[in-house]
Structures are given as structure tokens and as C-alpha cells.
Design an enzyme around this catalytic site. Structure first.
Site, PDB file in Angstrom:
ATOM      1  N   TYR A 108      41.795  28.682 107.526  1.00  0.00           N
ATOM      2  CA  TYR A 108      43.171  28.367 107.144  1.00  0.00           C
ATOM      3  C   TYR A 108      43.246  28.042 105.652  1.00  0.00           C
ATOM      4  O   TYR A 108      42.441  27.269 105.120  1.00  0.00           O
ATOM      5  CB  TYR A 108      43.638  27.188 107.989  1.00  0.00           C
ATOM      6  CG  TYR A 108      45.030  26.674 107.728  1.00  0.00           C
ATOM      7  CD1 TYR A 108      46.128  27.527 107.704  1.00  0.00           C
ATOM      8  CD2 TYR A 108      45.241  25.313 107.535  1.00  0.00           C
ATOM      9  CE1 TYR A 108      47.404  27.031 107.489  1.00  0.00           C
ATOM     10  CE2 TYR A 108      46.515  24.806 107.323  1.00  0.00           C
ATOM     11  CZ  TYR A 108      47.597  25.674 107.295  1.00  0.00           C
ATOM     12  OH  TYR A 108      48.855  25.198 107.070  1.00  0.00           O
ATOM     13  N   ASP A 180      38.231  24.514 113.861  1.00  0.00           N
ATOM     14  CA  ASP A 180      39.669  24.595 114.107  1.00  0.00           C
ATOM     15  C   ASP A 180      39.857  25.486 115.337  1.00  0.00           C
ATOM     16  O   ASP A 180      39.601  26.682 115.304  1.00  0.00           O
ATOM     17  CB  ASP A 180      40.365  25.202 112.883  1.00  0.00           C
ATOM     18  CG  ASP A 180      41.886  25.200 113.016  1.00  0.00           C
ATOM     19  OD1 ASP A 180      42.395  25.210 114.146  1.00  0.00           O
ATOM     20  OD2 ASP A 180      42.572  25.238 111.972  1.00  0.00           O
TER      21      ASP A 180
END
Length: 397
Positions: A108, A180
Site C-alpha cells: 500500500y 496487511d
């Protein structure tokens, strides 16, 4: 016996503390008082188990944390105001000045910026690597490496990491692992089962599910979470509000049902896109054509509704396609009930931090497949392709 995800999110035991209410109420008080000095001092001695001030613990937030920990298979969870709040706390709890981080290059964007740029001011360096290659990950490890940061699948090119192998590699060298897990959710992937140390989620996405609240969570062992409690959670102040926790708890009730729909629709649209001759690549780990499909089957039990595709480098053509869509609204987020589309660029090099725009030339159309009828969504894509001038063959669905 571990409960199924469906039962865990839908069933609450009788709770006389709340007069038998079927849902934990919102405790919107910012502080809690005591009947005596002794009780206050006792609570202050054990702040992790007491309600004193909502920057530390709050009953509504705590209920959500317990449920998320159970769903992910962790001992403890701590919620934050945003996904980046959770990521920042997890990363900062794992490194000190002079340490080194290995991070997958397609993680990300704000997480990459945190590790690749912001932490440099504190003398913490990060190497970005091809996460699909265990050899590349191992080659990047140094004597001072203290953290391996993963995101599997990633959210642009949907690359996977071998979680078992990464946990063994890092664990044998005393390196902490963080992943994540937002894309898969606890419904489809449980990294703690494979030896990963900490799991982070953007609750804003699938778990919230209604595009009306922002939040994040860190899940792991009680030892690691208690250290975060004492420092990053309280000191940085990115705490979740009780009203937000109530919205997240509401979304959690239907998470398994929604994920089943996202998966079915995501696979239908990915298959449709893969059948079109002018599309050069579809990035979705649920397709048998995905280069890591076999790995996905060993560590995932299902697939989400976020995917991307490539159809050449003519940006104007892709803009016409996106602008012609009806059901897909243009926006960057994902995980809600609504379908979304965005034009994005993926890094064409291992280290995507501080590179020139000329090096970011891999154009992607990213689609979040919402809860609409997949036949309507496919028809929308077909009409937009035709309007943009792609010369699409009509789909018979």
C-alpha cells in the site's frame, strides 16, 4: 473449539451487563469514574484491563477488538482510527534507530512512504523487494534487519507471498513479520496460523463494508499487543471512537455473507475480462491463469472482489472507458457495497519510492466488484468498452 466465522460474527451470548441487549451499546463517554480512591488506583495499576479514559480502553471498542481477534485467530487486537494508524503503530513498535526493514514493493502506497521516506529521519532504512520471490526477500535481509513487511495479495498487481516460507525465514533470524491482510479478510486467510507475528487490516474496507466509517486494527499475540498498548496506541493517539466501533461491529455481522458475494462476482467479472482479446492481463488470484494460483490455494480459502486489468498504454482510451461506466463509480477506496473503478499506475521497478513519473508507466484499471448483480456489471463493462472504441465482442451472459 474454534467457532466458524459465520457463527462468530452473528452470535452473542446473553449479556446481563446490557439488560439483554442483542448488540453492545455505544459507550460514548470519554472517561469513567470510580466509587473510591482504592478502585481508581487499582484500575490505574492495570490499565489494559480497565476502563479509565477512552483514549486507552472503551467498552464498545473493546467488544469489537475481542471479536476481531477471535475471527483472525489472535490472542488480542487493538483498533485504531484508520488503517494507516494501525500500520504505523505496528511498524513503529517493531523497529528502532539503526534497524532495517524489508518490505514488498507493491505494498500500500502510504505504508511504503512511511517506511521508505518518513522513517529515514530516524535512521531506519527500508529495502523494497519483489514479494513473489522468496530469493529476493532473503537476499535483501541484513544483519540489522528487524522487520519483514508483507501484503498478500497486494492491491494493484495482486501478487502473493509464501506466508509459511516467509515466517520460517524471518523467524529463524529473529525478524518480526507484519502482514496487511485487508484484501483477503479473516474469512479467506489467517496469516497467524502460518507463523506471521502481526496482522493489520484497514477496517474501512470489507470489514466495515458500508463506506461510512474509517478504522484499522492490529492483531497478534498478547505480548506484542500489550507492548503496542503501552506505547504506540496511547502515545500516538490514533484511537478508534466508540461510534465508529459500533459501525464496524455492524459491518462485521454480515462479513462472511458479503465476502461470499464479492468472491462469486469477482470471479465472474475476472473471467469475463480474461476472455476479451484486447485485454492483455487480468490480475486476480482466483483465476487459474494467475501465476501464483497454486500458492493461493495453499494459504487462502477464498478470494475478494478487488482486481485490476491491463489493456494497453493509451490513457485517453482508458479514460473514455472509465467515464462511460454507469454502475462503477470513480473512486480510490474499495470493500464497500458499491462497485468502484480507478485508473492507477503500478511501479515498473522494485523500489517504488521517490521514482520519476516516467518510471510509472504500467497503466491499470482497478475494479472493486460490489454487491450489484454481476450480470448488470458485465453489461456495464461491455457497453463502456464499446463506447470507448475497444471493439468488444458482446457477452452472452
Amino acid at each position: 473449539m474454534k467457532k466458524s466465522a459465520d457463527s462468530l460474527v452473528a452470535h452473542d451470548a446473553q449479556d446481563d451487563r446490557h439488560y439483554g441487549a442483542v448488540h453492545v451499546p455505544v459507550y460514548d463517554s470519554n472517561l469513567f469514574t470510580f466509587s473510591s480512591v482504592a478502585r481508581m488506583e487499582n484500575a490505574n495499576a492495570f490499565p489494559g484491563d480497565s476502563y479509565i479514559y477512552s483514549r486507552g480502553n472503551n467498552p464498545t471498542v473493546h467488544e469489537l477488538e475481542q471479536r476481531l481477534a477471535a475471527l483472525e485467530g489472535g490472542e488480542k487486537a487493538r483498533c485504531f482510527a484508520t488503517g494507516m494508524g494501525a500500520i504505523s503503530a505496528a511498524v513503529l513498535s517493531s523497529v528502532r534507530t539503526g534497524d532495517h526493514i524489508v518490505c514488498v514493493s507493491q505494498a500500500y502506497g502510504p505504508a511504503r512512504e512511511l517506511m521508505g521516506s518518513y522513517l529515514l529521519r530516524f535512521g531506519i532504512e527500508t529495502s523494497f523487494v519483489d514479494g513473489s520471490s522468496l530469493t529476493a526477500i532473503e537476499a535483501a535481509i541484513r544483519a540489522e534487519t528487524k522487520l519483514l513487511y508483507l501484503e498478500s495479495p497486494t492491491s494493484l498487481l495482486f501478487e502473493l507471498q509464501d506466508l509459511r516460507a516467509c515466517a520460517i525465514l524471518a523467524g529463524g533470524r529473529g525478524i518480526r513479520t507484519i502482514i496487511d491482510n485487508t484484501w483477503a479478510t479473516p474469512c479467506f486467510q489467517n496469516p497467524l496460523d502460518y507463523g506471521i507475528d502481526l496482522v493489520v487490516h484497514s477496517l474501512t474496507k470489507y470489514i466495515g463494508g458500508h463506506s461510512d466509517a474509517m478504522g484499522g486494527v492490529v492483531i497478534g499475540s498478547a505480548e506484542l499487543l500489550e507492548a503496542i498498548d503501552r506505547q504506540e496506541h496511547v502515545l500516538l493517539g490514533a484511537v478508534m471512537q466508540p461510534q465508529t466501533a459500533a459501525l464496524m461491529a455492524r459491518g462485521l455481522r454480515t462479513l462472511p455473507l458479503r465476502m461470499a458475494r464479492h468472491q462469486a462476482s469477482g470471479l465472474a467479472l475476472a473471467s469475463y475480462l480474461a476472455s476479451q482479446p484486447f485485454i492483455t492481463a487480468v490480475h486476480y488470484p482466483g483465476l487459474t491463469s494467475h501465476p501464483q494460483y497454486e500458492l493461493a490455494l495453499t494459504q487462502m480459502t477464498g478470494f475478494g472482489g478487488l482486481l485490476s486489468f491491463e489493456a494497453g498504454s493509451d490513457r485517453e482510451l482508458l479514460v473514455r472507458f472509465v467515464d462511460a461506466l454507469t454502475y462503477f463509480r470513480i473512486g480510490f477506496s474499495w470493500g464497500g457495497y458499491e462497485s468502484l473503478v480507478s485508473l492507477q499506475e503500478a511501479a515498473a521497478m522494485p523500489n517504488p519510492v521517490n521514482v520519476s513519473s516516467q518510471q510509472w508507466r504500467r497503466l491499470l484499471v482497478r475494479l472493486h466488484i460490489g454487491l450489484e448483480d454481476p450480470a448488470d456489471l458485465i453489461a456495464d463493462l461491455a457497453a463502456a468498452f464499446k463506447a470507448a472504441g475497444f471493439g468488444l465482442k458482446r457477452n452472452n451472459m
